[in-house]
Design an enzyme around this catalytic site. Structure first.
Site, PDB file in Angstrom:
ATOM      1  CB  CYS A 109     -36.306 -14.558  -2.197  1.00 39.38           C
ATOM      2  SG  CYS A 109     -36.947 -15.349  -3.288  1.00 39.38           S
ATOM      3  CB  CYS A 112     -38.890 -12.259  -6.341  1.00 35.65           C
ATOM      4  SG  CYS A 112     -39.284 -14.845  -6.278  1.00 35.65           S
ATOM      5  CB  SER A 113     -40.309 -11.249  -1.445  1.00 31.87           C
ATOM      6  OG  SER A 113     -41.231 -11.033  -2.196  1.00 31.87           O
ATOM      7  CB  CYS A 114     -39.615 -17.234  -2.660  1.00 32.10           C
ATOM      8  SG  CYS A 114     -40.030 -17.724  -4.235  1.00 32.10           S
TER       9      CYS A 114
END
Lengths: 201, 79
Positions: A109, A112-114
Protein backbone atom coordinates in the site's frame (compact mmCIF):
# COMPACT_ATOMS: atom_id res chain seq x y z
CA UNK A 1 13.37 -16.71 5.04
CA UNK A 2 14.85 -13.48 6.30
CA UNK A 3 13.21 -10.14 6.74
CA UNK A 4 15.12 -7.01 5.83
CA UNK A 5 16.30 -4.69 8.54
CA UNK A 6 13.93 -1.87 9.32
CA UNK A 7 15.67 1.46 8.96
CA UNK A 8 12.29 3.14 8.65
CA UNK A 9 10.54 1.26 11.43
CA UNK A 10 6.88 1.77 12.17
CA UNK A 11 6.19 5.49 12.18
CA UNK A 12 2.50 5.59 12.88
CA UNK A 13 2.87 6.47 16.56
CA UNK A 14 4.45 9.79 15.62
CA UNK A 15 1.92 10.71 12.96
CA UNK A 16 -0.48 13.59 13.63
CA UNK A 17 -3.42 11.23 13.09
CA UNK A 18 -2.21 9.03 15.95
CA UNK A 19 -2.19 12.03 18.28
CA UNK A 20 -5.68 12.95 17.08
CA UNK A 21 -6.93 9.43 17.77
CA UNK A 22 -5.46 9.53 21.27
CA UNK A 23 -7.09 12.90 21.98
CA UNK A 24 -10.42 11.69 20.64
CA UNK A 25 -10.15 8.56 22.78
CA UNK A 26 -9.50 10.69 25.87
CA UNK A 27 -12.48 12.93 25.12
CA UNK A 28 -14.84 9.99 24.54
CA UNK A 29 -13.71 8.34 27.77
CA UNK A 30 -13.96 11.64 29.68
CA UNK A 31 -17.52 12.03 28.40
CA UNK A 32 -18.37 8.67 29.92
CA UNK A 33 -19.21 7.08 26.55
CA UNK A 34 -16.74 4.23 26.97
CA UNK A 35 -13.81 3.17 29.10
CA UNK A 36 -10.22 2.12 28.54
CA UNK A 37 -11.19 -1.41 29.54
CA UNK A 38 -14.02 -1.50 27.03
CA UNK A 39 -11.78 -0.34 24.19
CA UNK A 40 -9.12 -2.87 25.20
CA UNK A 41 -11.67 -5.66 25.27
CA UNK A 42 -13.02 -4.69 21.85
CA UNK A 43 -9.52 -4.63 20.35
CA UNK A 44 -8.63 -7.95 21.99
CA UNK A 45 -11.72 -9.55 20.52
CA UNK A 46 -10.97 -8.06 17.10
CA UNK A 47 -7.38 -9.25 17.09
CA UNK A 48 -8.37 -12.71 18.36
CA UNK A 49 -10.29 -13.19 15.12
CA UNK A 50 -7.61 -11.56 12.98
CA UNK A 51 -4.73 -13.90 12.21
CA UNK A 52 -2.83 -15.27 9.21
CA UNK A 53 -4.41 -18.66 9.91
CA UNK A 54 -7.59 -17.24 8.33
CA UNK A 55 -5.87 -16.45 5.06
CA UNK A 56 -4.05 -19.79 5.25
CA UNK A 57 -7.37 -21.65 5.48
CA UNK A 58 -8.63 -19.87 2.37
CA UNK A 59 -5.45 -20.78 0.47
CA UNK A 60 -5.52 -24.43 1.60
CA UNK A 61 -9.09 -24.71 0.38
CA UNK A 62 -8.13 -23.16 -2.96
CA UNK A 63 -5.27 -25.67 -3.29
CA UNK A 64 -7.56 -28.62 -2.73
CA UNK A 65 -10.73 -27.51 -4.48
CA UNK A 66 -10.41 -26.29 -8.05
CA UNK A 67 -13.93 -24.90 -8.16
CA UNK A 68 -13.41 -22.99 -4.93
CA UNK A 69 -10.19 -21.60 -6.35
CA UNK A 70 -12.10 -20.30 -9.38
CA UNK A 71 -14.74 -18.70 -7.16
CA UNK A 72 -12.03 -17.18 -4.95
CA UNK A 73 -10.25 -15.59 -7.87
CA UNK A 74 -13.54 -14.33 -9.33
CA UNK A 75 -14.92 -12.85 -6.08
CA UNK A 76 -12.64 -12.96 -3.06
CA UNK A 77 -15.17 -11.54 -0.61
CA UNK A 78 -17.87 -14.07 -1.49
CA UNK A 79 -15.40 -16.96 -1.36
CA UNK A 80 -14.10 -15.82 2.04
CA UNK A 81 -17.66 -15.59 3.31
CA UNK A 82 -18.24 -19.21 2.19
CA UNK A 83 -15.66 -20.28 4.78
CA UNK A 84 -17.29 -18.17 7.49
CA UNK A 85 -15.07 -15.11 7.04
CA UNK A 86 -17.92 -12.80 6.10
CA UNK A 87 -17.52 -10.64 9.21
CA UNK A 88 -13.75 -10.44 8.60
CA UNK A 89 -14.22 -9.04 5.11
CA UNK A 90 -17.17 -6.74 5.72
CA UNK A 91 -15.21 -3.50 5.60
CA UNK A 92 -13.55 -3.96 2.23
CA UNK A 93 -13.63 -5.95 -1.01
CA UNK A 94 -11.21 -8.86 -1.08
CA UNK A 95 -9.35 -9.73 -4.27
CA UNK A 96 -7.31 -12.92 -4.34
CA UNK A 97 -4.42 -13.08 -6.80
CA UNK A 98 -2.80 -16.42 -7.62
CA UNK A 99 0.87 -17.08 -8.17
CA UNK A 100 1.90 -19.42 -10.96
CA UNK A 101 5.37 -20.54 -12.04
CA UNK A 102 5.41 -17.68 -14.56
CA UNK A 103 3.74 -14.99 -12.51
CA UNK A 104 4.34 -13.79 -8.97
CA UNK A 105 2.10 -11.38 -7.05
CA UNK A 106 3.07 -9.12 -4.18
CA UNK A 107 0.97 -6.62 -2.27
CA UNK A 108 1.81 -3.18 -0.97
CA UNK A 109 0.00 0.00 0.00
CA UNK A 110 2.07 2.91 -1.26
CA UNK A 111 -0.27 5.58 0.11
CA UNK A 112 -0.68 4.26 3.66
CA UNK A 113 -0.88 0.75 5.05
CA UNK A 114 -4.09 -0.85 3.69
CA UNK A 115 -3.97 -4.55 4.44
CA UNK A 116 -6.49 -7.39 4.94
CA UNK A 117 -5.74 -7.31 8.66
CA UNK A 118 -8.68 -9.53 9.59
CA UNK A 119 -7.37 -12.32 7.35
CA UNK A 120 -3.61 -11.83 7.82
CA UNK A 121 -3.39 -10.48 11.35
CA UNK A 122 -1.75 -7.14 12.19
CA UNK A 123 0.58 -6.10 9.38
CA UNK A 124 4.33 -6.45 9.93
CA UNK A 125 6.08 -3.15 10.59
CA UNK A 126 8.14 -3.44 7.40
CA UNK A 127 4.88 -3.48 5.41
CA UNK A 128 4.13 -0.02 6.78
CA UNK A 129 7.67 1.27 6.35
CA UNK A 130 8.44 3.95 3.77
CA UNK A 131 11.28 1.77 2.49
CA UNK A 132 8.99 -1.11 1.53
CA UNK A 133 6.14 1.10 0.31
CA UNK A 134 8.34 3.05 -2.06
CA UNK A 135 10.68 0.32 -3.26
CA UNK A 136 8.09 -2.41 -3.77
CA UNK A 137 6.56 -0.59 -6.73
CA UNK A 138 9.84 0.57 -8.18
CA UNK A 139 12.10 -2.44 -7.77
CA UNK A 140 9.91 -5.37 -6.79
CA UNK A 141 12.47 -7.94 -7.88
CA UNK A 142 15.14 -6.41 -5.67
CA UNK A 143 12.72 -6.15 -2.73
CA UNK A 144 11.78 -9.81 -3.07
CA UNK A 145 15.46 -10.74 -3.28
CA UNK A 146 15.92 -8.87 -0.01
CA UNK A 147 13.40 -11.25 1.50
CA UNK A 148 15.39 -14.18 0.15
CA UNK A 149 13.01 -14.78 -2.73
CA UNK A 150 15.01 -14.85 -5.95
CA UNK A 151 12.62 -15.21 -8.85
CA UNK A 152 13.73 -16.27 -12.32
CA UNK A 153 13.99 -13.36 -14.76
CA UNK A 154 11.23 -15.03 -16.75
CA UNK A 155 8.75 -14.75 -13.88
CA UNK A 156 6.53 -11.71 -14.26
CA UNK A 157 5.93 -9.75 -11.06
CA UNK A 158 2.59 -8.07 -10.48
CA UNK A 159 2.61 -5.49 -7.70
CA UNK A 160 -0.85 -4.77 -6.31
CA UNK A 161 -1.12 -1.33 -4.75
CA UNK A 162 -3.92 -1.60 -2.18
CA UNK A 163 -6.63 0.90 -1.42
CA UNK A 164 -9.09 1.29 1.42
CA UNK A 165 -11.72 -0.28 -0.84
CA UNK A 166 -9.79 -3.29 -2.15
CA UNK A 167 -7.50 -5.52 -0.09
CA UNK A 168 -5.44 -8.30 -1.63
CA UNK A 169 -4.56 -11.84 -0.68
CA UNK A 170 -1.85 -13.75 -2.53
CA UNK A 171 -2.52 -17.42 -3.25
CA UNK A 172 0.95 -18.96 -3.28
CA UNK A 173 1.93 -21.87 -5.51
CA UNK A 174 1.20 -25.14 -3.72
CA UNK A 175 4.50 -26.72 -2.70
CA UNK A 176 5.54 -29.94 -4.41
CA UNK A 177 5.19 -33.18 -2.50
CA UNK A 178 2.08 -32.15 -0.57
CA UNK A 179 -0.42 -34.34 -2.41
CA UNK A 180 -1.37 -36.47 0.59
CA UNK A 181 -1.81 -33.63 3.07
CA UNK A 182 -5.13 -32.72 4.68
CA UNK A 183 -6.39 -29.11 4.36
CA UNK A 184 -5.37 -28.27 7.94
CA UNK A 185 -1.87 -29.63 7.28
CA UNK A 186 -1.68 -27.58 4.09
CA UNK A 187 -2.87 -24.46 5.91
CA UNK A 188 -0.03 -24.90 8.39
CA UNK A 189 2.44 -24.51 5.51
CA UNK A 190 1.10 -21.09 4.51
CA UNK A 191 3.04 -18.22 6.03
CA UNK A 192 2.00 -14.61 6.47
CA UNK A 193 4.72 -13.48 4.07
CA UNK A 194 3.48 -16.06 1.60
CA UNK A 195 0.06 -14.38 1.75
CA UNK A 196 1.66 -10.96 1.16
CA UNK A 197 3.83 -12.30 -1.63
CA UNK A 198 7.22 -11.59 -0.06
CA UNK A 199 7.89 -15.32 0.29
CA UNK A 200 7.13 -18.52 -1.54
CA UNK A 201 5.54 -21.35 0.43
CA UNK B 1 -19.19 0.86 -16.00
CA UNK B 2 -17.36 3.46 -18.01
CA UNK B 3 -14.18 1.47 -18.62
CA UNK B 4 -14.66 -2.28 -19.12
CA UNK B 5 -11.62 -4.57 -18.69
CA UNK B 6 -9.20 -4.08 -21.55
CA UNK B 7 -9.84 -0.32 -21.76
CA UNK B 8 -6.79 1.90 -22.03
CA UNK B 9 -6.99 4.68 -19.48
CA UNK B 10 -4.72 7.57 -18.59
CA UNK B 11 -4.25 8.81 -15.03
CA UNK B 12 -4.89 12.50 -14.41
CA UNK B 13 -1.87 14.74 -14.55
CA UNK B 14 -3.17 17.35 -12.12
CA UNK B 15 -1.95 17.74 -8.57
CA UNK B 16 -5.17 18.48 -6.70
CA UNK B 17 -5.14 20.65 -3.61
CA UNK B 18 -6.86 17.93 -1.61
CA UNK B 19 -6.47 14.28 -0.73
CA UNK B 20 -6.34 11.99 -3.73
CA UNK B 21 -6.07 8.24 -4.04
CA UNK B 22 -4.10 8.62 -7.25
CA UNK B 23 -0.47 7.96 -6.33
CA UNK B 24 1.97 10.48 -7.70
CA UNK B 25 4.00 7.79 -9.46
CA UNK B 26 1.08 7.08 -11.79
CA UNK B 27 0.22 10.64 -12.78
CA UNK B 28 -0.17 11.03 -16.51
CA UNK B 29 0.63 7.38 -17.22
CA UNK B 30 -1.45 5.12 -19.41
CA UNK B 31 -2.54 1.72 -18.23
CA UNK B 32 -5.03 -1.03 -18.93
CA UNK B 33 -8.12 -1.85 -16.89
CA UNK B 34 -7.79 -5.45 -15.68
CA UNK B 35 -10.68 -5.70 -13.22
CA UNK B 36 -13.68 -3.71 -12.09
CA UNK B 37 -15.02 -3.91 -8.54
CA UNK B 38 -18.24 -2.76 -6.93
CA UNK B 39 -18.72 1.03 -6.83
CA UNK B 40 -17.61 2.84 -3.66
CA UNK B 41 -17.77 6.47 -2.51
CA UNK B 42 -14.80 8.29 -4.06
CA UNK B 43 -12.12 8.71 -1.34
CA UNK B 44 -11.06 12.06 -2.83
CA UNK B 45 -14.55 13.36 -1.97
CA UNK B 46 -14.98 11.48 1.30
CA UNK B 47 -11.70 12.82 2.71
CA UNK B 48 -12.90 16.37 2.07
CA UNK B 49 -16.24 15.75 3.73
CA UNK B 50 -18.20 16.31 0.53
CA UNK B 51 -21.83 15.78 1.66
CA UNK B 52 -22.76 13.54 -1.25
CA UNK B 53 -19.52 11.97 -2.46
CA UNK B 54 -19.44 10.61 -5.98
CA UNK B 55 -19.89 6.85 -6.10
CA UNK B 56 -17.66 5.28 -8.73
CA UNK B 57 -16.54 1.80 -9.77
CA UNK B 58 -13.16 0.75 -8.36
CA UNK B 59 -10.87 -0.12 -11.25
CA UNK B 60 -7.71 -2.19 -11.09
CA UNK B 61 -5.40 -0.75 -13.72
CA UNK B 62 -2.19 -2.38 -14.92
CA UNK B 63 0.80 -0.16 -15.55
CA UNK B 64 4.11 -1.49 -16.81
CA UNK B 65 7.16 -0.90 -14.67
CA UNK B 66 9.22 0.05 -17.68
CA UNK B 67 6.72 2.85 -18.50
CA UNK B 68 6.81 4.19 -14.95
CA UNK B 69 10.45 3.86 -14.11
CA UNK B 70 12.25 3.12 -17.35
CA UNK B 71 13.57 -0.10 -15.87
CA UNK B 72 12.45 -3.31 -14.13
CA UNK B 73 10.19 -5.81 -15.81
CA UNK B 74 7.47 -6.29 -13.21
CA UNK B 75 3.94 -5.18 -14.06
CA UNK B 76 2.32 -2.72 -11.69
CA UNK B 77 -1.31 -2.55 -10.82
CA UNK B 78 -3.28 -0.07 -8.87
CA UNK B 79 -6.70 -1.07 -7.67
Amino acid sequence: MTEPAEPHAHQHESLPVAARVRRLEERVIAAGLTTDAEIDELLTRFYADAAPVNGARIVARAWTDEEYRDRLLADGSAAAAELGFGPQTSGFQLRAVANTPGRHNVIVCTLCSCYPLSLLGPSPSWYRSLAYRSQAVREPRAVLAGFGLDLPATTRIDVWDSTSEIRYLVVPVRPAGTDGLRPDELAALVTRNGLIGTAAV
Amino acid sequence: MKFPPGSRVRARTTDPGHHTRLPRYLRGHTGEVVAVATPEPLPDDVARGVPEPRVEPVYAVRFHGADLWGCETGGHRHG
